[in-house]
Design a protein around this motif. Sequence first.
Motif, PDB file in Angstrom:
ATOM      1  N   UNK A  16       0.827  -1.191   0.000  1.00  0.00           N
ATOM      2  CA  UNK A  16       0.000   0.000   0.000  1.00  0.00           C
ATOM      3  C   UNK A  16       0.867   1.248   0.000  1.00  0.00           C
ATOM      4  N   UNK A  17       0.463   2.235  -0.745  1.00  0.00           N
ATOM      5  CA  UNK A  17       1.184   3.501  -0.768  1.00  0.00           C
ATOM      6  C   UNK A  17       0.493   4.494   0.162  1.00  0.00           C
ATOM      7  N   UNK A  18       1.186   5.581   0.419  1.00  0.00           N
ATOM      8  CA  UNK A  18       0.643   6.601   1.307  1.00  0.00           C
ATOM      9  C   UNK A  18       0.253   7.824   0.477  1.00  0.00           C
ATOM     10  N   UNK A  19      -0.681   7.635  -0.446  1.00  0.00           N
ATOM     11  CA  UNK A  19      -1.122   8.721  -1.321  1.00  0.00           C
ATOM     12  C   UNK A  19      -2.146   9.568  -0.587  1.00  0.00           C
ATOM     13  N   UNK A  20      -1.929  10.867  -0.639  1.00  0.00           N
ATOM     14  CA  UNK A  20      -2.874  11.803  -0.030  1.00  0.00           C
ATOM     15  C   UNK A  20      -3.243  12.867  -1.051  1.00  0.00           C
ATOM     16  N   UNK A  21      -4.480  13.318  -0.941  1.00  0.00           N
ATOM     17  CA  UNK A  21      -4.950  14.438  -1.752  1.00  0.00           C
ATOM     18  C   UNK A  21      -5.273  15.566  -0.791  1.00  0.00           C
ATOM     19  N   UNK A  22      -4.942  16.786  -1.191  1.00  0.00           N
ATOM     20  CA  UNK A  22      -5.237  17.951  -0.370  1.00  0.00           C
ATOM     21  C   UNK A  22      -6.119  18.883  -1.188  1.00  0.00           C
ATOM     22  N   UNK A  23      -7.320  19.119  -0.680  1.00  0.00           N
ATOM     23  CA  UNK A  23      -8.243  20.057  -1.314  1.00  0.00           C
ATOM     24  C   UNK A  23      -8.213  21.345  -0.506  1.00  0.00           C
ATOM     25  N   UNK A  24      -8.039  22.473  -1.183  1.00  0.00           N
ATOM     26  CA  UNK A  24      -7.951  23.773  -0.530  1.00  0.00           C
ATOM     27  C   UNK A  24      -9.278  24.489  -0.734  1.00  0.00           C
ATOM     28  N   UNK A  25      -9.901  24.890   0.378  1.00  0.00           N
ATOM     29  CA  UNK A  25     -11.209  25.540   0.332  1.00  0.00           C
ATOM     30  C   UNK A  25     -11.126  26.922   0.964  1.00  0.00           C
ATOM     31  N   UNK A  26     -12.008  27.828   0.546  1.00  0.00           N
ATOM     32  CA  UNK A  26     -11.920  29.214   1.014  1.00  0.00           C
ATOM     33  C   UNK A  26     -12.347  29.435   2.459  1.00  0.00           C
ATOM     34  N   UNK A  27     -13.180  28.547   3.022  1.00  0.00           N
ATOM     35  CA  UNK A  27     -13.638  28.756   4.400  1.00  0.00           C
ATOM     36  C   UNK A  27     -14.077  27.433   5.017  1.00  0.00           C
ATOM     37  N   UNK A  28     -14.335  27.474   6.313  1.00  0.00           N
ATOM     38  CA  UNK A  28     -14.680  26.251   7.042  1.00  0.00           C
ATOM     39  C   UNK A  28     -15.991  25.641   6.567  1.00  0.00           C
ATOM     40  N   UNK A  29     -16.995  26.478   6.299  1.00  0.00           N
ATOM     41  CA  UNK A  29     -18.285  25.954   5.838  1.00  0.00           C
ATOM     42  C   UNK A  29     -18.118  25.139   4.554  1.00  0.00           C
ATOM     43  N   UNK A  30     -17.367  25.689   3.608  1.00  0.00           N
ATOM     44  CA  UNK A  30     -17.138  24.973   2.349  1.00  0.00           C
ATOM     45  C   UNK A  30     -16.396  23.667   2.609  1.00  0.00           C
ATOM     46  N   UNK A  31     -15.399  23.694   3.478  1.00  0.00           N
ATOM     47  CA  UNK A  31     -14.626  22.482   3.783  1.00  0.00           C
ATOM     48  C   UNK A  31     -15.512  21.414   4.413  1.00  0.00           C
ATOM     49  N   UNK A  35      -5.040   5.331  -0.469  1.00  0.00           N
ATOM     50  CA  UNK A  35      -4.023   4.283  -0.515  1.00  0.00           C
ATOM     51  C   UNK A  35      -4.148   3.379  -1.732  1.00  0.00           C
ATOM     52  N   UNK A  36      -5.351   3.218  -2.245  1.00  0.00           N
ATOM     53  CA  UNK A  36      -5.565   2.363  -3.415  1.00  0.00           C
ATOM     54  C   UNK A  36      -5.371   3.112  -4.723  1.00  0.00           C
ATOM     55  N   UNK A  37      -5.201   4.438  -4.650  1.00  0.00           N
ATOM     56  CA  UNK A  37      -5.007   5.241  -5.853  1.00  0.00           C
ATOM     57  C   UNK A  37      -6.206   5.239  -6.779  1.00  0.00           C
ATOM     58  N   UNK A  38      -7.403   5.162  -6.210  1.00  0.00           N
ATOM     59  CA  UNK A  38      -8.608   5.067  -7.042  1.00  0.00           C
ATOM     60  C   UNK A  38      -9.236   6.419  -7.350  1.00  0.00           C
ATOM     61  N   UNK A  39      -8.826   7.476  -6.647  1.00  0.00           N
ATOM     62  CA  UNK A  39      -9.417   8.792  -6.875  1.00  0.00           C
ATOM     63  C   UNK A  39      -8.654   9.530  -7.966  1.00  0.00           C
ATOM     64  N   UNK A  40      -9.381  10.070  -8.921  1.00  0.00           N
ATOM     65  CA  UNK A  40      -8.787  10.794 -10.032  1.00  0.00           C
ATOM     66  C   UNK A  40      -8.520  12.250  -9.636  1.00  0.00           C
ATOM     67  N   UNK A  41      -7.280  12.696  -9.816  1.00  0.00           N
ATOM     68  CA  UNK A  41      -6.880  14.047  -9.427  1.00  0.00           C
ATOM     69  C   UNK A  41      -7.714  15.113 -10.141  1.00  0.00           C
ATOM     70  N   UNK A  42      -7.975  14.927 -11.428  1.00  0.00           N
ATOM     71  CA  UNK A  42      -8.760  15.896 -12.186  1.00  0.00           C
ATOM     72  C   UNK A  42     -10.187  16.002 -11.686  1.00  0.00           C
TER      73      UNK A  42
END
Length: 81
Positions: A1-16, A58-65
Amino acid sequence: MSDVRHVLVLPDRDAAEEVVEALGERFGVGEEPRLVRDALAGEDDAEDAQWLVVLRDEDGRLDAGELDRFAGEWDGWREEP
């Protein structure tokens, strides 16, 4: 298993928080993503903070785009590693 992480940047807490809820519905994310407040350098005012949603893939199933387009629905983006 790999340690792949995605980071989404949001403008405020409500959106996050909305993104965290929608991730499970749209992408079937099982593990609860982590919310992190990211204050801009030199800024103490909460108004100047971005919020990060960190999710493991970890499974790399989420598409970055797809994640980038998804975050864009809340005026956010996916941060490149």
